[in-house]
Design an enzyme around this catalytic site. Structure first.
Site, mmCIF file in Angstrom:
data_model
loop_
_atom_site.group_PDB
_atom_site.id
_atom_site.type_symbol
_atom_site.label_atom_id
_atom_site.label_comp_id
_atom_site.label_asym_id
_atom_site.label_seq_id
_atom_site.Cartn_x
_atom_site.Cartn_y
_atom_site.Cartn_z
ATOM 1 N N ASP A 1 0.370 -1.647 -0.097
ATOM 2 C CA ASP A 1 -0.223 -0.016 -0.351
ATOM 3 C C ASP A 1 0.831 1.402 -0.399
ATOM 4 O O ASP A 1 1.772 1.704 1.317
ATOM 5 C CB ASP A 1 -1.098 0.237 0.960
ATOM 6 C CG ASP A 1 -2.103 0.715 1.057
ATOM 7 O OD1 ASP A 1 -2.205 1.651 -0.485
ATOM 8 O OD2 ASP A 1 -3.020 1.105 1.942
ATOM 9 N N LYS B 1 -8.272 -1.927 3.596
ATOM 10 C CA LYS B 1 -7.739 -0.390 3.665
ATOM 11 C C LYS B 1 -6.967 0.110 4.927
ATOM 12 O O LYS B 1 -6.658 0.927 5.815
ATOM 13 C CB LYS B 1 -8.672 0.805 3.161
ATOM 14 C CG LYS B 1 -7.659 2.175 3.168
ATOM 15 C CD LYS B 1 -6.202 2.002 2.666
ATOM 16 C CE LYS B 1 -6.489 2.559 0.689
ATOM 17 N NZ LYS B 1 -5.601 2.968 -0.180
ATOM 18 N N LYS C 1 -8.536 14.968 -2.224
ATOM 19 C CA LYS C 1 -8.654 14.251 -1.089
ATOM 20 C C LYS C 1 -8.158 14.857 0.168
ATOM 21 O O LYS C 1 -8.072 15.700 0.170
ATOM 22 C CB LYS C 1 -7.705 12.797 -0.912
ATOM 23 C CG LYS C 1 -8.166 11.736 0.372
ATOM 24 C CD LYS C 1 -7.305 10.331 0.172
ATOM 25 C CE LYS C 1 -5.543 11.023 0.880
ATOM 26 N NZ LYS C 1 -5.469 9.622 0.510
ATOM 27 N N LYS D 1 2.518 1.940 2.807
ATOM 28 C CA LYS D 1 1.756 1.744 4.685
ATOM 29 C C LYS D 1 2.356 0.465 5.279
ATOM 30 O O LYS D 1 2.157 0.865 6.277
ATOM 31 C CB LYS D 1 0.434 1.672 4.167
ATOM 32 C CG LYS D 1 -0.165 3.252 4.039
ATOM 33 C CD LYS D 1 -1.463 3.436 3.765
ATOM 34 C CE LYS D 1 -2.529 4.157 3.709
ATOM 35 N NZ LYS D 1 -2.187 4.296 2.016
#
Length: 398
Positions: free
Chosen positions: A173, A222, A263, A335
């Site tokens: 990620d 996520k 975002k 991530k």
């Protein structure tokens, strides 16, 4: 590398010029300049397993491979070989930049070892995802595979296969915005002796990533990758946190089509401080999601390729050794770092960066960076340094 050639697959067959216009990420004038160069570039047909991504992606899936899972994997392998030959490339590196998938169930006899994952693809087992098929195809072709999405592409069988074939894999990620800030903020708080007890992160976005994440099982993938980022920093301070004690940590993602790729991320960090006091830090971050992620793709490819050329030899030994196939050095840009069994998971951003910097220094024969700077902390060493200063250079006196 001296040159990089880009290519890829997509379940949507729109040419890159029209896809650029559709996404509305780049400035209009820049789109106009780029369109003639992009309008003739079309993605190759890709693998589409509807059970693994949101149902709302079905309307886009007009450029998909057909046949069994084994046949689709063989087509991906052929595409890799053809791309390499056509462009006369030395290496090919694959990145999964596509939709977030739901997590795959790890099942004995299906994906728990290398032999079983290969057999499962051949038999068309339902719990083998598209990203896992891509990863296996990449490994079998000897190509590094990097997972830029949060799902568990690297089930145990894929990791074992990578080790057997001595091919690099890295994930999971892309770490571009809110999570990168979180890894800095929590590291700061814990290192300063401030105890974060509540971390609440809210996001909303309107691009196709947000649309896919509006489905519960994709959001769950996520949520896991975003939530684990604080674990090692909390565990690093057992004065603040007892064993198995963690801050409350909540992640929310909402799909708001109007904001498109812009975002919004809002975070609230509540911490306990001296004498029972409370400290709250609130942050708001607005960013172009794709424009933060794209440079990471370049960095991951360049660093991944470089790592293929690095070998070490321990003092007194004759054999040179490459990095472990699970390439944890790339964690700085990811991530949820994938690490070899037995290795600690490190999420603290500056610690991750320091590892890369010191590797580069070692390749140049330089000592690792350190910040003791003892030469500036004693009268004798400062005096010795001052004699080396040019006569006309102004000195700061303390």
């Amino acid at each position: 590398p001296n040159d990089i050639v880009w290519g890829g697959w997509d379940i949507n067959g729109t040419n890159l010029g029209d896809a650029m216009k559709r996404s509305k990420v780049l400035d209009y004038d820049l789109q106009s300049k780029l369109y003639p160069h992009m309008k003739d570039i079309k993605p190759l047909p890709s693998i589409y397993f509807p059970d693994f991504i949101a149902a709302n992606q079905g309307e886009r899936a007009d450029n998909v491979l057909t046949g069994t899972k084994q046949e689709q994997m063989e087509q991906i392998r052929k595409d890799i070989r053809d791309f390499k030959a056509k462009n006369e490339l030395d290496q090919v590196i694959l990145l999964w930049t596509a939709n977030t998938e739901r997590f795959s169930a790890v099942e004995e006899g299906v994906n728990d070892n290398a032999e079983n994952i290969l057999s499962s693809i051949e038999m068309g087992e339902a719990e083998v995802s598209a990203s896992t098929v891509f990863a296996v195809a990449s490994i079998l072709e000897g190509c590094t595979f990097i997972n830029g999405s949060p799902q568990n592409t690297f089930v145990p069988g894929v990791v074992e296969l990578a080790r057997q074939k001595k091919v690099f894999i890295a994930g999971d990620d892309f770490k571009s915005g809110q999570t990168k800030m979180k890894s800095v903020m929590v590291d700061f708080l814990v290192s300063a002796g401030i105890k974060p007890v509540s971390i609440v992160s809210y996001n909303h976005l309107g691009n196709n990533d947000g649309k896919n994440l509006s489905a519960p099982s994709q959001f769950r993938s996520k949520e896991i990758s975003k939530s684990n980022v604080v674990d090692d920093m909390v565990a690093s301070n057992r004065i603040l946190f007892e064993e198995d004690e963690h801050p409350d940590h909540v992640v929310v993602i909402k799909y708001v089509p109007y904001v498109a790729d812009s975002k919004r991320a809002m975070d609230e960090y509540t911490s306990e401080i001296f004498m029972g006091g409370k400290n709250t830090i609130a942050m708001h971050n607005t960013c172009e999601d794709s424009l933060l992620a794209t440079p990471l793709i370049y960095d991951l490819v360049i660093l991944g390729e470089l790592c293929q050329r690095v070998q070490v030899k321990k003092e007194g030994e004759t054999e040179w050794e490459s990095f472990h196939p699970v390439l944890s050095l790339l964690s700085y840009m990811l991530k949820a770092p994938l690490v070899p069994n037995g290795a600690p998971v490190v999420n603290a951003l500056f610690t991750q960066r320091c590892a890369i910097v010191n590797l580069m220094r070692a390749c140049l024969g330089l000592a690792p960076d350190n910040h003791m700077t003892l030469e500036h902390r004693f009268e004798s060493t400062l005096a010795a340094l001052s004699t080396d200063e040019p006569a006309n250079k102004k000195m700061r006196l303390g």
